[in-house]
Design a protein around this motif. Structure first.
Motif, short mmCIF file in Angstrom:
data_model
loop_
_atom_site.label_atom_id
_atom_site.label_comp_id
_atom_site.label_asym_id
_atom_site.label_seq_id
_atom_site.Cartn_x
_atom_site.Cartn_y
_atom_site.Cartn_z
N ALA A 194 0.85 -1.19 0.00
CA ALA A 194 0.00 0.00 0.00
C ALA A 194 0.89 1.24 0.00
O ALA A 194 1.06 1.90 1.03
CB ALA A 194 -0.92 -0.01 1.21
N LEU A 198 -3.48 6.75 2.20
CA LEU A 198 -4.67 5.92 2.44
C LEU A 198 -5.83 6.79 2.91
O LEU A 198 -6.32 6.69 4.03
CB LEU A 198 -4.33 4.82 3.45
CG LEU A 198 -3.26 3.84 2.95
CD1 LEU A 198 -2.95 2.79 3.99
CD2 LEU A 198 -3.68 3.19 1.63
N THR A 224 -5.84 -1.11 -4.39
CA THR A 224 -4.87 -1.10 -3.30
C THR A 224 -5.56 -1.10 -1.95
O THR A 224 -5.21 -1.88 -1.05
CB THR A 224 -3.95 0.13 -3.42
OG1 THR A 224 -3.18 0.03 -4.62
CG2 THR A 224 -3.01 0.24 -2.22
#
Length: 257
Positions: A194, A198, A224
């Motif tokens: 990742a 986020l 992802t």
């Protein structure tokens, strides 16, 4: 180059899923870049589009654009007057509070003036912890690493507001190179596949500028974040990629744009 995923479109506006890493438009801070959401969408639709709000380059998710300058003005006003409901999902370091309102004043970050010359403006973000996980690995100085899935609802619209508020509170978003912590960013990039910020805009709701209806836009996470949620046991929190809105109605008598 794959086409943008169109979430909603009528004769006045269009909503798309903006990929992480894609600039919305040209910027003095990103000279030399040639790929922009506005250009891609204009080519895809064969007509001009007008931005009415912004998403940071590394942020993914739902973005609405107008198909005329007049509609753009109306939608921009709705955003500036806090008439748009916004929901984001973020993965943060630590066990975030169950529910809290963050109201740290923030200086505008426009890159044109020193921060010391920018006044601090009132800001508010409501956050709620949806889930958390404790990993049996030493990422930083502790023998275990704790992370949380947070829902963020910004009530004001300052640049980097969610990122700065969560960082200030002690729960920086994973993948945030500016406001986060590099050791956790590297762990997610190298061990959990990742390597991005986020943070995703998963929901927008607003009154249509011309029709008598409420538009509700929901946006799925990218591959992802979906894979990460599956890995961490958070699949139950994945949003649906759908639009819920009443059937089209006749435009209100007043405006012909």
């Amino acid at each position: 180059m794959p086409p943008l995923n169109v979430l909603y479109q009528d004769e006045h506006l269009v909503a798309v899923h903006k990929p992480s890493g894609l600039l919305v438009h040209r910027s003095a801070l990103a000279r030399g870049e040639t790929d922009f959401l506005l250009q891609r969408l204009r080519n895809q639709l064969g007509r001009r589009v007008y931005p009415v709000h912004r998403l940071d380059r590394p942020t993914s998710g739902v973005m609405v654009l107008a198909l005329s300058s007049a509609v753009a003005g109306r939608l921009s006003e709705a955003f500036s007057e806090r008439q748009v409901e916004k929901r984001y999902l973020a993965v943060v370091r630590g066990k975030a509070p169950e529910r809290e309102r963050l109201d740290y004043p923030l200086r505008e970050e426009d890159g044109t003036r020193p921060k010391s010359e920018m006044p601090a403006m009132p800001t508010m973000t409501d956050i709620r912890r949806l889930d958390s996980v404790e990993l049996p690995v030493q990422v930083d100085r502790y023998p275990v690493a704790r992370y949380s899935l947070v829902e963020a609802r910004p009530l004001t619209g300052r640049r980097h507001q969610i990122r700065r508020h969560l960082s200030r509170r002690g729960y920086p978003i994973i993948g945030d190179a500016k406001h986060g912590k590099s050791v956790h960013n590297r762990f997610f990039a190298e061990q959990l596949s990742a390597p991005r910020l986020l943070l995703a805009a998963t929901h927008l709701a607003f009154d249509h500028p011309l029709f008598d209806k409420r538009v509700q836009l929901n946006c799925a996470l990218d591959d992802t974040m979906v894979a990460l949620f599956d890995h961490l046991g958070w699949a139950g929190h994945l949003p649906l990629d759908s639009v819920r809105t009443p059937p089209p109605t006749t435009p209100t008598a007043l405006e012909t744009l």
